[in-house]
Scaffold this motif. Structure first.
Motif, PDB file in Angstrom:
ATOM      1  N   ALA A 194       0.747  -1.098   0.216  1.00 20.13           N
ATOM      2  CA  ALA A 194      -0.078  -0.152  -0.006  1.00 20.13           C
ATOM      3  C   ALA A 194       0.856   1.136  -0.044  1.00 20.13           C
ATOM      4  O   ALA A 194       1.745   1.296   0.743  1.00 20.13           O
ATOM      5  N   ARG A 195       0.390   2.192  -0.904  1.00 19.18           N
ATOM      6  CA  ARG A 195       1.211   3.397  -0.743  1.00 19.18           C
ATOM      7  C   ARG A 195       0.841   4.356   0.248  1.00 19.18           C
ATOM      8  O   ARG A 195       1.857   5.250   0.475  1.00 19.18           O
ATOM      9  N   PHE A 196      -0.273   4.445   0.825  1.00 21.36           N
ATOM     10  CA  PHE A 196      -0.514   5.442   1.905  1.00 21.36           C
ATOM     11  C   PHE A 196      -0.179   4.999   3.277  1.00 21.36           C
ATOM     12  O   PHE A 196      -0.926   5.395   4.196  1.00 21.36           O
ATOM     13  N   ALA A 197       0.378   3.899   3.384  1.00 19.76           N
ATOM     14  CA  ALA A 197       0.744   3.531   4.734  1.00 19.76           C
ATOM     15  C   ALA A 197       1.819   4.007   5.438  1.00 19.76           C
ATOM     16  O   ALA A 197       2.363   3.137   6.280  1.00 19.76           O
ATOM     17  N   GLY A 198       2.103   5.303   5.269  1.00 16.86           N
ATOM     18  CA  GLY A 198       3.408   5.811   6.131  1.00 16.86           C
ATOM     19  C   GLY A 198       4.705   5.851   5.202  1.00 16.86           C
ATOM     20  O   GLY A 198       5.282   6.721   5.238  1.00 16.86           O
ATOM     21  N   GLU A 199       4.879   4.850   4.314  1.00 12.47           N
ATOM     22  CA  GLU A 199       6.243   4.498   3.654  1.00 12.47           C
ATOM     23  C   GLU A 199       5.997   5.476   2.145  1.00 12.47           C
ATOM     24  O   GLU A 199       5.014   5.634   1.586  1.00 12.47           O
ATOM     25  N   GLY A 200       7.322   6.183   1.906  1.00 14.34           N
ATOM     26  CA  GLY A 200       7.371   6.745   0.899  1.00 14.34           C
ATOM     27  C   GLY A 200       6.497   8.053   0.737  1.00 14.34           C
ATOM     28  O   GLY A 200       6.141   8.634   1.773  1.00 14.34           O
ATOM     29  N   ASP A 201       6.663   8.730  -0.416  1.00 13.68           N
ATOM     30  CA  ASP A 201       5.891  10.129  -0.506  1.00 13.68           C
ATOM     31  C   ASP A 201       5.124  10.203  -1.732  1.00 13.68           C
ATOM     32  O   ASP A 201       4.863  11.491  -2.418  1.00 13.68           O
TER      33      ASP A 201
END
Lengths: 130, 246
Positions: free
Chosen positions: B118-125
């Motif tokens: 998942a993209r919106f789980a804290g990792e990455g921007d």
């Protein structure tokens, strides 16, 4: 020529055309049925226009022609829905076939590779089972 | 081949000749023990030739463009017939980092049937603009309730499935718009599969561009809502249910 005979002539021509399409297998029976039913109804109405007047009175429609328009719209709507359903079915079938073709093509390619390996290499190198 | 490698990495590719070589390289480096299957989804460019020339990947060459859902069901069917225990989907545009695959597989080891990166789980921007973001939040909320677990990125194509998931998805994986992401999750949840997610960083697309205008976002929201409602109201096919029971 009166409008009466024109209507009857058109209806008969329609029925003959549908039978011709059916005979040459360009139209399948499940799609032809509704059109033949429509054509027969048109023939009957063409031959006995008074029928519509009676029907309109029973259905509570003031102008008999409007009953015809409403009925024909309804029939066309149903035919369109039936065609949409059939197209969706066809798409799903096409999809399954495309997937199977791709899977088979990969199977064939791998089998050919294995066969080529078996031909080219003799000895323990060729015994690379699946 | 199939005995040793129990993980199959499926890469659906549609006209991705530019980004595909890099993706395949990354996968071969991060997952040397896994088999890789590129599903060429009726590309009109050299995607098939690139995959064939890679030397590390098998190529499943679809004769028509079926969409991601069609490509993935073909891939899942291949995995099921090939006896693979697990399958991972990695998009060919390079936005998924194959280095995260072990984290997805770890979720499967912990008992999940479907693991989502998942993209919106804290990792990455990774950030989406607000109309699209709003639509995604709505989808996430609904699907979290359905699946009984917190999901933040339901449209992510970065997924791993275990054997039970493979059986369900090989039988039924929708080809419609959003069917491969949103509806597939509904199918999985209703089939009784356990869905989990792990946060991953998404990279910029290696080539090509994704479109995000407000009008497109609004259309996305409408179609997503429709897809979700229809998926929920749809009667379950018995095949999918039997797949799990078996």
């Amino acid at each position: 020529m009166t409008g009466y005979w024109f209507a009857v002539g058109c209806s008969v021509a329609l029925v003959l055309f549908l039978v011709f399409l059916l005979r040459t297998r360009r139209l399948r029976e499940k799609y032809a049925f509704i059109w033949i039913a429509v054509a027969v109804v048109i023939c009957v109405i063409g031959a006995f226009p008074d029928l519509v007047v009676t029907l309109a009175r029973v259905a509570g429609v003031q102008t008999p022609a409007n009953l015809l328009f409403a009925a024909s719209l309804l029939v066309l709507l149903l035919v369109c829905i039936q065609l949409s359903v059939e197209v969706s079915t066809l798409e799903e079938e096409t999809r399954t076939l495309a997937e199977e073709i791709a899977l088979l093509r990969l199977d064939v390619e791998r089998a050919q590779l294995r066969a080529a390996d078996d031909d080219g290499a003799t000895g323990p190198a060729a015994t690379d089972g699946p | 081949m199939g005995e040793r490698a129990s993980v199959l990495v499926i890469v659906p590719a549609w006209n991705e000749q530019d980004s595909l070589p890099g993706v395949l390289e990354d996968i071969a480096r991060c997952m040397p023990e896994a088999d890789v299957l590129v599903v060429n989804d009726g590309s009109t460019d050299r995607t098939a030739a690139v995959a064939r020339g890679s030397g590390t990947a098998m190529l499943l060459d679809l004769p028509l463009n079926l969409g991601v859902g069609g490509a993935m069901r073909a891939g899942y069917r291949f995995a099921l017939r090939g006896g693979y225990a697990r399958a991972v989907q990695v998009d060919a545009d390079g936005q998924h980092d194959p280095g995260d695959i072990p984290r997805l597989l770890a979720l499967l080891d912990d008992g999940a049937d479907v693991a989502i990166g998942a993209r919106f789980a804290g990792e990455g921007d990774y950030r989406a603009r607000w109309p699209r973001r709003w639509a995604m939040t709505l989808l996430s909320g609904a699907l979290s309730r359905i699946s009984g677990t917190r999901l933040t990125d339901t449209t992510s194509g970065f997924r791993a499935v275990g054997r039970r998931g493979l059986e369900v998805f090989a039988a039924e994986y929708p080809a419609e718009y959003l069917g491969d992401t949103v509806e597939a999750l509904v199918i999985a949840a209703r089939a009784g599969l356990t869905i989990r997610q792990v946060g991953v960083a998404m990279r910029e697309r290696a080539a090509g561009s994704a479109s995000h205008s407000p009008v497109q976002a609004a259309i996305f929201l409408g179609r997503a809502t429709l897809a979700l409602l229809i998926a929920l109201s749809r009667p379950m096919r018995s095949r999918a249910r039997e797949g799990v029971a078996a």
